[in-house]
Design a protein around this motif. Sequence first.
Motif, PDB file in Angstrom:
ATOM      1  N   SER A 178       0.900  -1.193   0.012  1.00  0.00           N
ATOM      2  CA  SER A 178       0.022  -0.138   0.022  1.00  0.00           C
ATOM      3  C   SER A 178       0.978   1.246  -0.001  1.00  0.00           C
ATOM      4  O   SER A 178       1.585   1.503   0.859  1.00  0.00           O
ATOM      5  N   PRO A 179       0.925   2.172  -1.104  1.00  0.00           N
ATOM      6  CA  PRO A 179       1.662   3.160  -1.056  1.00  0.00           C
ATOM      7  C   PRO A 179       1.470   4.211  -0.003  1.00  0.00           C
ATOM      8  O   PRO A 179       2.119   4.907   0.404  1.00  0.00           O
ATOM      9  N   SER A 180       0.194   4.406   0.398  1.00  0.00           N
ATOM     10  CA  SER A 180      -0.429   5.342   1.420  1.00  0.00           C
ATOM     11  C   SER A 180       0.161   4.679   2.796  1.00  0.00           C
ATOM     12  O   SER A 180       0.574   5.656   3.643  1.00  0.00           O
ATOM     13  N   VAL A 181       0.190   3.625   3.067  1.00  0.00           N
ATOM     14  CA  VAL A 181       0.855   3.030   4.382  1.00  0.00           C
ATOM     15  C   VAL A 181       2.357   3.319   4.338  1.00  0.00           C
ATOM     16  O   VAL A 181       3.207   3.952   5.360  1.00  0.00           O
ATOM     17  N   ARG A 182       2.935   2.964   3.147  1.00  0.00           N
ATOM     18  CA  ARG A 182       4.483   3.315   3.171  1.00  0.00           C
ATOM     19  C   ARG A 182       4.846   4.772   3.323  1.00  0.00           C
ATOM     20  O   ARG A 182       5.673   5.181   4.071  1.00  0.00           O
ATOM     21  N   MET A 183       3.862   5.588   2.657  1.00  0.00           N
ATOM     22  CA  MET A 183       4.146   6.988   2.876  1.00  0.00           C
ATOM     23  C   MET A 183       3.917   7.580   4.333  1.00  0.00           C
ATOM     24  O   MET A 183       4.803   8.431   4.758  1.00  0.00           O
ATOM     25  N   MET A 184       2.799   6.951   4.915  1.00  0.00           N
ATOM     26  CA  MET A 184       2.640   7.498   6.161  1.00  0.00           C
ATOM     27  C   MET A 184       3.864   7.155   7.343  1.00  0.00           C
ATOM     28  O   MET A 184       4.368   7.859   7.938  1.00  0.00           O
TER      29      MET A 184
ATOM     30  N   VAL B  40      -0.684  -4.300  15.195  1.00  0.00           N
ATOM     31  CA  VAL B  40      -1.789  -4.633  14.325  1.00  0.00           C
ATOM     32  C   VAL B  40      -2.427  -3.404  13.806  1.00  0.00           C
ATOM     33  O   VAL B  40      -2.254  -2.433  14.171  1.00  0.00           O
ATOM     34  N   LYS B  41      -2.740  -3.443  12.485  1.00  0.00           N
ATOM     35  CA  LYS B  41      -3.330  -2.237  11.663  1.00  0.00           C
ATOM     36  C   LYS B  41      -4.759  -2.219  11.898  1.00  0.00           C
ATOM     37  O   LYS B  41      -5.318  -3.109  12.067  1.00  0.00           O
ATOM     38  N   PRO B  42      -5.071  -0.921  11.847  1.00  0.00           N
ATOM     39  CA  PRO B  42      -4.511   0.177  11.569  1.00  0.00           C
ATOM     40  C   PRO B  42      -3.626   0.835  12.832  1.00  0.00           C
ATOM     41  O   PRO B  42      -4.096   0.128  13.986  1.00  0.00           O
ATOM     42  N   PHE B  43      -2.575   1.455  12.477  1.00  0.00           N
ATOM     43  CA  PHE B  43      -1.763   1.933  13.709  1.00  0.00           C
ATOM     44  C   PHE B  43      -1.644   3.523  13.409  1.00  0.00           C
ATOM     45  O   PHE B  43      -1.919   3.789  12.401  1.00  0.00           O
ATOM     46  N   ASP B  44      -1.291   4.171  14.413  1.00  0.00           N
ATOM     47  CA  ASP B  44      -0.967   5.690  14.141  1.00  0.00           C
ATOM     48  C   ASP B  44       0.507   5.850  14.292  1.00  0.00           C
ATOM     49  O   ASP B  44       1.307   5.069  14.517  1.00  0.00           O
TER      50      ASP B  44
END
Length: 122
Positions: free
Chosen positions: A11-17, A104-108
């Motif tokens: 997931s590009p959005s997870v990698r970016m965050m 565990v996802k989601p994480f902050d």
Amino acid sequence: MAKTVLVVDDSPSVRMMVRMTLEAAGYGIIEAVDGQDALEKATSVHVDAVLTDQNMPRLDGLGFIRKYRETPHSVGVPVVFLSTDSDAALKAQAKEAGATGWMVKPFDQTQILAVVKKIVGA
């Protein structure tokens, strides 16, 4: 010298965050789009820690951890397994494969930063 973290997620959005969070804290980041990409990168450059997703194309997280742990590059490198699944059997498989920890996802952003600081230091 900055510690380098390999972030493995399709997931590009997870990698970016994760990248933005960790770079802001002074870490160097290498991104991989799946387990196969991660294996190639983790065995060609030094990394101080790995954060890997489970469900990815080509090579999943468990497969990546197993193959990575067979290489001398993985000695002393903590690997944190990231998954939306909190199943005890999957956690046991990840630990058996060589995972150091589990999130565990989601994480902050606060959680990811705390975990990385704990496993590799500031």
